[in-house]
Design an enzyme around this catalytic site. Structure first.
Site, PDB file in Angstrom:
ATOM      1  N   TYR A   1       7.623  18.344 -26.770  1.00  0.00           N
ATOM      2  CA  TYR A   1       7.385  19.611 -26.057  1.00  0.00           C
ATOM      3  C   TYR A   1       6.598  19.441 -24.767  1.00  0.00           C
ATOM      4  O   TYR A   1       6.132  18.372 -24.448  1.00  0.00           O
ATOM      5  CB  TYR A   1       6.849  20.708 -26.965  1.00  0.00           C
ATOM      6  N   GLU A   2       6.534  20.507 -24.007  1.00  0.00           N
ATOM      7  CA  GLU A   2       5.932  20.489 -22.661  1.00  0.00           C
ATOM      8  C   GLU A   2       6.640  19.512 -21.736  1.00  0.00           C
ATOM      9  O   GLU A   2       6.005  18.845 -20.929  1.00  0.00           O
ATOM     10  CB  GLU A   2       4.435  20.138 -22.735  1.00  0.00           C
TER      11      GLU A   2
END
Lengths: 597, 597
Positions: free
Chosen positions: B438-439
């Site tokens: 994620y990110e």
């Protein structure tokens, strides 16, 4: 959920074209393993695994096994699938015909096991443990024990376990506490607690045959005082069927990261009736028969989970549209290009493919050795046994380490969706994570390889393999397209021997040097072994293309994957070499307390 | 369950001795951050994390979040812990005093965030997302928006989210479908579906402020047509409190591999009232303010999970008795030695320790840059911004990759027990596995580093950092004990520049060369960056020992760990270098169909 398709083309490539197993079958007199029989096994086995086992993989993970008052219930469909497996005669495929088996070569059993494990790792544990118990009884049991237990296990109506670990010891079996007290009738009363017992209790078979390590009252201390016992859940009655319940029960099951549909049991033995198998105090030797079998199977788990993960990742990479190729749109009619156009996605897929296909080649290579080791030519059998002894820890540890990397990459290809359970990709990584741990942690495998096998044989077992690689490199040194890679393999192969010599010298002065180098030494060995196998595949692929093969794209793909392996993965040997040579100083300098500072 | 103790000694070493943050605080005029204040934050923060958050970590994983009819319930104790956190004033620690914050340096916020994330990663997501939303509103919101939303977020009575991903796109935000239709009153009607929204719905705050990417009706195609909107769950009433329910609802939550106590929501926007933040069609720029903040936080997750795992592993390695040391018994009064005597167990522990402490040094190094970037000296601030831009993708990707390796090793130290949920070690690996995804996946971070930051600045951003390393190496070239390692760092630092030049040349001919090299380039960069930081720590440790420091064992441990890093981990640069230089040929040669052969 990734849909599983057995990679039959790749299996046949190895089977027929690279390793020529039909020739081995002829040499060992396995006349039943006709080409028709092999085809039927591959195709029918694939059908069973794809259609019956694979659909139970996700649901099995979600449901897990349930324990209630000593009774373990497997997930929906598991019992029925096992019945179908038995019905199809799959369980006794490679078992001794004297006890109801079909007597087909062991390599065919491994080929089937790959498909089973790829489709449903948890389910595969139940027959897998049974096969381990069968090997031990076949090798060490009395004729009566074989008639009583082996026949039922082969048939699959009874299943087996191996009971080694106790709460306070796993690796260190010398300190087990389970006791076996001789009884007047020649049997033993077994008492103690075993943990982490796969398939220790379940609802899939009529009886469960536990092979239990325990100590006799007068046993010497340590590993030389361990004996092996057969302890059935139900004692055989006069007709040889499951009769009276024995004093063994399942106290609970573990809640684990993965392989949730495999029952991992705490087994309580309360003066359970047991029968000595093999000689008293030689139990560990008998157990090793099971463990060597199990270690090859565990190594294969890295391939199985990796293959399933790769299949899911390739499908997703072709379907998922995200960003444009850096060199310009490849699917201009769509809102974005499929992610398989991106170099880094390809890097991940090729890493997966190179490890999987290399690990499959390693599996078939050892499977062939297993056949030869069981064959009639004593000299070749002994040679094969030595190679197997050398390769088993590499198979177990290298294939599970790389398999874990592969399943992690498979998640990464899926991005956020890889982390969501319903897609099934994260399950493969969770399932795979046990493989570097059980059946002897990879650290133990590495000590076995470097300490026991290589240095323990004064390098003989290593030379048995590096000689094969050396001869191959000599034979292919002038290969018009592959000579560069052949030279690189030859260099690493020679370096392997030199590294071993230096480590052997260091270990003579300080035994800690073995443990300090072992894991990196094993990984180095694995990378070189796979390089050899990749080149064997490449040589065949080149020859097939030169001969105008019809399925040229298949062979071209092999060659590209081989290039990728040599360019991108094999250079990791440099890091492992440096680490293996770093010595034990920085490892041993700190006191136990300093680690917590 | 591994008990968490905040590593205050190591934190103070970096804070006071290596990076001298008190001097930075003086330079930026952070007069409130007195030594007393810093001590209080470290000690009280540690107490809160150890005593309140850590005990909720296992139970949170087992319970997970529950969704019922649009309402999400967090695990027992989460809500109360959040109330305590707000009560303690922790949420606004580093926030702007103009909107209710305490205005302490950002670095102190990161120090606290490490403790929170180590104690309970899932719980830390709720304040973590809120801090991201606060940054974006602070940077791009109108004064009215700040008064309305930022004050409440700072106080912690309201929490925030970032709503980017949609079912068909995550990385490729240019193709989002969520629409924003202008209304007569200046607001917008937002309609669409967002997925993977952390803290999208929960029971811990009075209101939830969603920051939502959407497209205006006349927006240009692609990323240049994205705008950012504030969409509160409850519209502020006349008194500024949570009033009427807005048209946003949680359709379901995801079932994930880990961070199960963090609610990952599907959010449905059905003509929800939203307010434009920043300029129309510049939403992605605004979002990057949040994302850069979030990427440093995500990188730190690798450290957090790794630290928790290490603490568990060291304790277990001291307690678990198994086998005798190869050099003879170390605990002859016990049935076996604690496993910390075995070289391979030490190899695993030191790998964990070297990555954790290196990653912590990287965190504090960037935290200091964050302070300088927010400081009054414009020239130094700009320089710090450039270094942050360069280091952010390295922090995010390298720290999460190595963090995942660390948590896996932590399981391995535990053997079979590492795979069992009750011990808590496998949870850390499951929780950590999201961080490389994620990110912005680590693949995207690598493209950001090599393509956008390094080559996009014609190497300027790289040189900004390698110059610092170069100067350090020059200054320490004659260090009596460390010069060998300094020379190795200098060699790798120079090689880094040369590699970059070659890749830049190749990329000019073929843009695919960037993607082909990027991940290995990033990992190479990470290893060299950590080598620099390890030497900075070693130089301090040597000086302290020479000056007769009282806690010599701490400094000696640092030096041994530094040796270990240089001998065992840094050589991996050779493998990454070879892979980064391998080019795109073997990656791009196969057709999409060939991957499935």
């Amino acid at each position: 959920m990734p849909e599983y398709k057995a990679p039959l083309r790749d299996m046949r490539f190895l089977f027929d074209e690279v390793f020529d197993l039909p020739a081995t079958y002829a040499a060992i007199g396995a006349s039943d393993a006709t080409p028709d029989m092999v085809s039927a096994i591959l195709e029918e086995g694939a059908k069973f695994c794809e259609q019956v086992l694979a659909p139970l993989n996700r649901s099995g993970d979600e449901e897990g096994c349930q324990w209630h008052d000593g009774v373990v219930t497997t997930p929906k469909g598991f019992k029925e699938a096992f019945a179908q497996y038995i019905e199809g005669g799959w369980n006794g495929l490679a078992a001794d015909p004297a006890y109801g088996g079909q007597g087909l070569p062991h390599s065919l059993g491994l080929v089937l096991a790959e498909m089973v494990g790829s489709a449903n790792t948890s389910w595969g544990m139940y027959p897998g443990l049974t096969h381990g118990a069968m090997s031990a009884i076949h090798a060490h049991g009395s004729e009566e024990q074989k008639q009583t237990y082996l026949t039922k296990l082969t048939e699959g109506r009874w299943t087996g376990t191996m009971c080694l670990t106790e709460p306070h010891c796993g690796t260190d079996l010398g300190i087990i506490k389970t006791r076996a007290v001789p009884q007047a009738d020649g049997s033993y009363a077994i008492s103690g607690t075993k943990i982490f017992i796969s398939a220790g209790e379940h609802d899939m078979s009529q009886n469960i045959v536990h092979l239990v390590l325990a100590k006799l009252p007068d046993a010497p201390a340590g590993t030389k005082g361990i004996s092996l016992f057969i302890v059935p859940k139900f004692l055989p009655d006069a007709a040889g069927e499951a009769g009276q319940r024995n004093g063994v029960s399942c106290g609970s099951i573990e809640h684990k990261m993965g392989i949730k549909a495999s029952a991992t049991c705490v087994m309580n033995f309360d003066a359970a009736i047991g029968y000595l198998i093999g000689e008293a105090n030689k139990g560990l030797n008998c157990m090793f028969t099971m463990m060597n079998h199990a270690r090859l199977g565990t190594g294969m788990q890295g391939l199985c989970n990796g293959e399933a993960s790769y299949q899911g990742a390739v499908r997703y990479a072709n379907e998922r549209l995200q960003m444009r190729a850096l060199t310009g749109p490849k699917a201009p009619d769509k809102p974005a290009d499929p992610i398989i156009v991106h170099p880094d996605v390809r890097r991940m897929l090729l890493t997966m493919k190179a490890f999987n296909e290399g690990n499959r080649a390693l599996t078939y290579f050892t499977a062939q050795l297993l056949d030869v080791a069981h064959g009639p030519d004593a000299e070749r059998a002994a040679e094969a046994e030595n190679l197997l002894a050398f390769l088993t820890p590499i198979c177990k540890a290298f294939m599970t380490e790389t398999g874990l990397e592969v399943t992690s990459l498979g998640m990464q290809v899926f991005g956020g969706h890889g982390y969501i359970r319903e897609w099934g990709m994260e399950q493969l990584m969770r399932d795979c994570r046990i493989a570097p741990i059980y059946e002897g942690t990879n650290g133990i495998q590495a000590l076995d390889l470097l300490g026991r096998k290589v240095l323990g044989s004064q390098g003989k077992l290593l030379r048995g393999f590096t000689k094969i690689v050396h001869k191959f490199c000599q034979a292919q040194a002038e290969h018009p397209q592959l000579k560069g890679q052949v030279a690189e393999l030859a260099r690493l192969n020679q370096q392997w021997g030199e590294l071993t010599q230096r480590l052997g010298m260091a270990a003579m002065k300080n035994p800690d040097e073995v443990g300090a180098a072992s894991v990196d030494y094993l990984m180095y060995s694995g990378y070189v072994t796979l390089a050899y196998l990749w080149l064997r595949m490449a040589v065949v692929a080149k020859a097939k293309l030169a001969a105008g093969a019809v399925d040229a794209p298949y062979y071209e793909t092999k060659l590209v994957t081989c290039d990728f392996y040599f360019q991108r993965l094999l250079p990791r040997t440099a890091a492992h070499l440096a680490a293996a040579e770093a010595g034990s100083d920085s490892l041993m300098k700190l006191s136990a307390e300093q680690f917590a500072l």
